[in-house]
Design a protein around this motif. Sequence first.
Motif, mmCIF file in Angstrom:
data_model
loop_
_atom_site.group_PDB
_atom_site.id
_atom_site.type_symbol
_atom_site.label_atom_id
_atom_site.label_comp_id
_atom_site.label_asym_id
_atom_site.label_seq_id
_atom_site.Cartn_x
_atom_site.Cartn_y
_atom_site.Cartn_z
ATOM 1 N N GLU A 48 41.195 68.085 46.601
ATOM 2 C CA GLU A 48 41.765 67.556 45.366
ATOM 3 C C GLU A 48 41.572 68.595 44.266
ATOM 4 N N ARG A 49 42.351 68.475 43.198
ATOM 5 C CA ARG A 49 42.229 69.387 42.059
ATOM 6 C C ARG A 49 42.204 68.556 40.796
ATOM 7 N N GLU A 50 41.862 69.214 39.676
ATOM 8 C CA GLU A 50 42.064 68.602 38.367
ATOM 9 C C GLU A 50 43.549 68.321 38.236
ATOM 10 N N GLU A 51 43.904 67.189 37.674
ATOM 11 C CA GLU A 51 45.326 66.870 37.568
ATOM 12 C C GLU A 51 45.774 66.883 36.115
ATOM 13 N N GLY A 70 48.491 69.533 40.084
ATOM 14 C CA GLY A 70 47.086 69.882 40.272
ATOM 15 C C GLY A 70 46.824 71.254 39.670
ATOM 16 N N THR A 71 45.760 71.382 38.892
ATOM 17 C CA THR A 71 45.410 72.700 38.360
ATOM 18 C C THR A 71 44.001 73.020 38.796
ATOM 19 N N GLY A 72 43.621 74.237 38.635
ATOM 20 C CA GLY A 72 42.255 74.641 38.971
ATOM 21 C C GLY A 72 42.072 74.769 40.463
ATOM 22 N N PRO A 73 40.867 75.170 40.873
ATOM 23 C CA PRO A 73 40.618 75.428 42.290
ATOM 24 C C PRO A 73 40.581 74.120 43.087
ATOM 25 N N ALA A 74 40.966 74.217 44.372
ATOM 26 C CA ALA A 74 40.887 73.062 45.246
ATOM 27 C C ALA A 74 39.423 72.784 45.554
ATOM 28 N N ARG A 75 39.058 71.519 45.664
ATOM 29 C CA ARG A 75 37.680 71.184 46.061
ATOM 30 C C ARG A 75 37.770 70.012 47.026
ATOM 31 N N SER A 125 37.858 66.596 48.681
ATOM 32 C CA SER A 125 38.110 65.304 48.062
ATOM 33 C C SER A 125 36.971 64.345 48.381
#
Lengths: 261, 505
Positions: free
Chosen positions: B162-165, B293-298, B300
């Motif tokens: 997931e990423r920052e949305e 989605g922004t920023g790096p994937a992490r 979920s």
Amino acid sequence: MLEVKHLTKIYEDGTVALRDVSFTVEDGEFLVVIGLSGSGKSTLLRCINRLIEPTEGQIIWNGIDITAADPAQLREIRRQIGMIFQQFNLVKRSSVLTNVLAGRLGYVNPWASLLHRFPKEDIEMAMQALERVGIADQAHKRADELSGGQQQRVGIARALMQQPKMILADEPVASLDPVLAHSILGYLEQLNQEEGITVICSLHFLDLVQRYATKVIGLRDGRIVYRGTREDIRRMTDEEFKEIYGEEAVRVSVGPREGGA
Amino acid sequence: MATRTIQREKLPSLVPPPVAGIASLIIPGLGQVLARETRRGLLLFGSLVSITGLMVWRIYDLAHLEPGPLAMLRKAIARRPVFVVPMLIGIVALWLWNAWDAYRQAQPDVKGGAGIFVLVIVLFFTLGWQIGEIDLYKLGSELPDAWRPLSQVLWPWPAAVEREEEILSAGADILVPCDDNPPPPPEEVPGQPYLVATPTCGELSELGENNQIIPGTTLKLVGRGFAPNTETKIWWVDPLGNEFVVRQSGEYVVFQTDDTGSFEIELIMPYRLIPPSAAGPQIHRVEARQVVGTGPARPSEPLRISIARMIETIFLGMMATIFGIFFSIPISFLAAKNLMSGSWLTLAVYYFTRTILNIVRSIEPLIWAIIAVVVVGLGPFAGILALTIHSIAALGKLYSEAIESIDPGPIEAIQATGANRLQTIVYAVIPQMIPPFVSFSIYRWDINVRMSTVIGLVGGGGIGFVLIQYIKLLDYRAAGIAVWFIAITVAILDYVSAEIRQRFV
Ligand SMILES: Nc1ncnc2c1ncn2[C@@H]1O[C@H](COP(=O)(O)OP(=O)(O)OP(=O)(O)O)[C@@H](O)[C@H]1O
Ligand SMILES: [Mg+2]
């Protein structure tokens, strides 16, 4: 000298395996016990080192009453009596060397032996014993990887480790083919003649008996029905043999040509 | 001659063939019995009676509200013609065939004939199909609907990260209805998404007098500067601030932007939610929105939970196995007949232990888990308890059988060397015990980890616990992640345990 006096064994289920058996064995003798299956041969041999407790009677070996020995004395006696079995009774998953070293268990420090630690001399002795029966190169194999004849030689090496004064052999060649039978009995004969070790051995085949025995006793239904010297047994006829083995038995020939079973 | 065939002499029939046939017509199988084919007769009698009985039950089941048997039969035929009619024909055919068979069996030199039993099996099969409510049509028709959740379970990995949305949106004002000066298109700001609607005024859709649809003005929407290849929704904002996703002929307006982040669509203006106001023209707004989605994937949340619970599951299985081994070793001695046959007292202990072990073992771990949850509450401890209990029983039996199958020969041989009791155990007993003990213990660990995934379903902790929750929440992607972890772990464990056992035995 081994004196067996009025030996009787009655199993818990009431089976009378030995009835009033008496005989003596001089030191250095090769005594062969013959008799039909179920006649009590194994019971007799196991009574001598008390793997089976006799019900009645006495067994006196060089003046010591084996039947009256306490557990510590009994272990002391047992370690001087090597034993060889029809089914070899090796610990199959242990190495050949470990099996042979087990022959020293009655001599070594018990606590060290629990960690499988043996003195250097014992390990050298084990290798020599294996050398003697011609399988030193198999020392580090697992026991069950060996052939039947090789396994029985491990059994002999184990008995040798006890530096025995007497060897009990319960049908040592019954699971082997005739050629191997001669080779195994040859080792016993050699020990008997060269080192004066008394051998008590049960056998099935008359030919083998005639070839190796210096003295014979025949058992039938737990009773001694035949006693013979080396000369008697050489002259033994099929009729006498049948007498011991019962009517259904025929003389089985064990020779290079015919082979037997 | 190595082959031997068993030939049974045929005994002469007690009655002439026609009598046998009629006898079987009255009581199925009777004619065969009279023809000295007793087993065949009994088999046919049993088959016909049970098939007929089951058929009566099914007809009653289908039509028990009807008065009288005939009405029931008619109703049953009406409801399930494909089942009832062939079955009735089949039963009649079987009955007649059975009579003809008796006629034949009563003749000398006639034997066997398995055809009639094929019909018996077909009839049982048909009954089984109906009783089992097997419905291939349902399987076929509902599979497509199930495909979406199923595909999410099979390939859940998009939900593993997931990423920052951030919401990316741009809108254009629409005047309703048109008047002389419609609003100008919004100004384009570089770097920002941008939406142009033409025209910028129009009429909303409406329902006419007779509920007929009066479509509103068609707008052409052109978007630029959005995130490329991303799901985009069209929203409508009315003057009161109500927002909703626009539907066109029932479906939400959702589409993907192209490679450059642009799109071009036509949109019929939606129905009005608020009554036309007396105040004249009003400004509505159409917006295109994306969730980006922004920023790096992490990882979920489902991924993190699944990993944590999988570790919990593996350890749950491990703890249960260790406890199981610990308690089953002493018990196995009590359950080994060769050790316990000394006196009647020890024999009684043996039978008692064996019986308890068998009872405990025959109760499934799932049931033990339900009991354990009642005692200690939800969570991994309940699972450990349940699996431990079952492991003790299973291992106790396996170990005791290993003890029973110990070869007494080496023990005898070691004793004969003058070894003491402890030496005998170390040199003759333990080497024989290690392979089966190791093998059974690893095998049990394997079973316990597998079982602990199931035990979670009833609240015994571990990954099964979260799996059932995800399924109940219809979160099939998350459930899929859990299922994947279970499958991977079980496969690895299966391989490892097989390897270890092979090495040791
Ligand atoms: N543990 C036992 N409990 C009860 N009876 C036994 C037991 N061992 C042996 N017997 C019985 O004692 C009798 C003698 O058995 P034993 O094994 O000494 O005979 P054997 O001459 O060695 O026979 P084989 O040539 O088959 O080895 C047999 O009747 C046998 O069934
Ligand atoms: Mg014997």
